[in-house]
Write a protein that holds these residues in place. Sequence first.
Motif, short mmCIF file in Angstrom:
data_model
loop_
_atom_site.label_atom_id
_atom_site.label_comp_id
_atom_site.label_asym_id
_atom_site.label_seq_id
_atom_site.Cartn_x
_atom_site.Cartn_y
_atom_site.Cartn_z
N LYS A 22 -12.97 2.75 0.28
CA LYS A 22 -11.55 2.90 -0.03
C LYS A 22 -11.30 3.16 -1.51
O LYS A 22 -10.17 3.45 -1.91
CB LYS A 22 -10.80 1.63 0.38
N LEU A 74 -10.72 9.98 -3.11
CA LEU A 74 -11.25 8.80 -2.44
C LEU A 74 -12.53 9.10 -1.70
O LEU A 74 -12.84 10.24 -1.37
CB LEU A 74 -10.22 8.25 -1.45
N THR A 103 -16.66 -0.05 -0.32
CA THR A 103 -15.86 -0.30 0.89
C THR A 103 -15.42 1.00 1.55
O THR A 103 -14.95 0.99 2.68
CB THR A 103 -14.59 -1.12 0.57
N ASN A 151 0.81 -1.21 0.00
CA ASN A 151 0.00 0.00 0.00
C ASN A 151 0.85 1.27 0.00
O ASN A 151 0.53 2.24 -0.70
CB ASN A 151 -0.95 0.00 1.19
#
Length: 296
Positions: free
Chosen positions: A200, A293, A198, A23
């Motif tokens: 994300k 996001l 989600t 990540n």
Amino acid sequence: MTSSTTSSSAAALHPRAGRRCHNVLNSLHSTHYFSSDVTRELGELGITHPSAVNFAVRSAALGAVGPGTVAAAFYNYKYELIAAHVPEVWRKASPADVLAARLRGVDTTLRRLLGEELVASPEMAEAAALALRAAEACTRGARPLYAAHADLPVPDEPHLAYWHAATLLREHRGDGHLTVLLGAELDGVEALVSHTATGKGMTPKWVFTTRGWNQEEWDAAVERLRGRGLLDGEGELTEDGEALRRDIEAETDRLDRAPYEHLGAAGVERLTELGTTIIGTALRAGAFPADLLGKR
């Protein structure tokens, strides 16, 4: 780069350690997709449309391919958007010229976001060495974007070598992730909808702008996922939907475990620590749009 060697400390590696490391590396890699420096470099080659820039810089390692190859490798982009720009981009600039322009843009971007002190630091050199060591265990089979980038030379300067290694590790995981999405029977837009659910993933606004889908297609994907019991009436993930997304990430972890096992627990922990500092500096410098996001 391939190797069957694994670290003796692989047994101590936390199940999600590789994902956490990925990540921070992936975030650093992704800064160039939002870089005015890369846009400027591609513009000097005659490639100016934002989508054309995106398709050119990411697919150039594959060669002067057509829209079908790009659609297969990118997965969640609408084919018609790709076909509007590929192969036209290769009539304006060769893949080799695009790759050289990309690297120049990345160099400028990283120096701007990170500062010369961090770029030239021992920590940057250490991060590059660790990330390249992890990439030794990546494999080419069924991973076209990784395999194409693995054939490119490693840049000499540590900050560019680190970015290159981050790219290898990102594309290696990404190629495996597409295999998992196929197994989960999620098409490109359904994958985007469920990921956004989600909290994300990208906002629908960014999906429409960069992936080519429209509201009608998004809504149709929502209905298909509701029909499978993966989304509820409010567009939120159901228990089954949450379980599917967890399973997708866990299987992606499994297919991507080799680089991090090869590096070993201590190496992964150190690379994650260094990478967190590096991307944290980039984030504070405004590496990404503020509205990228989130679900709304």
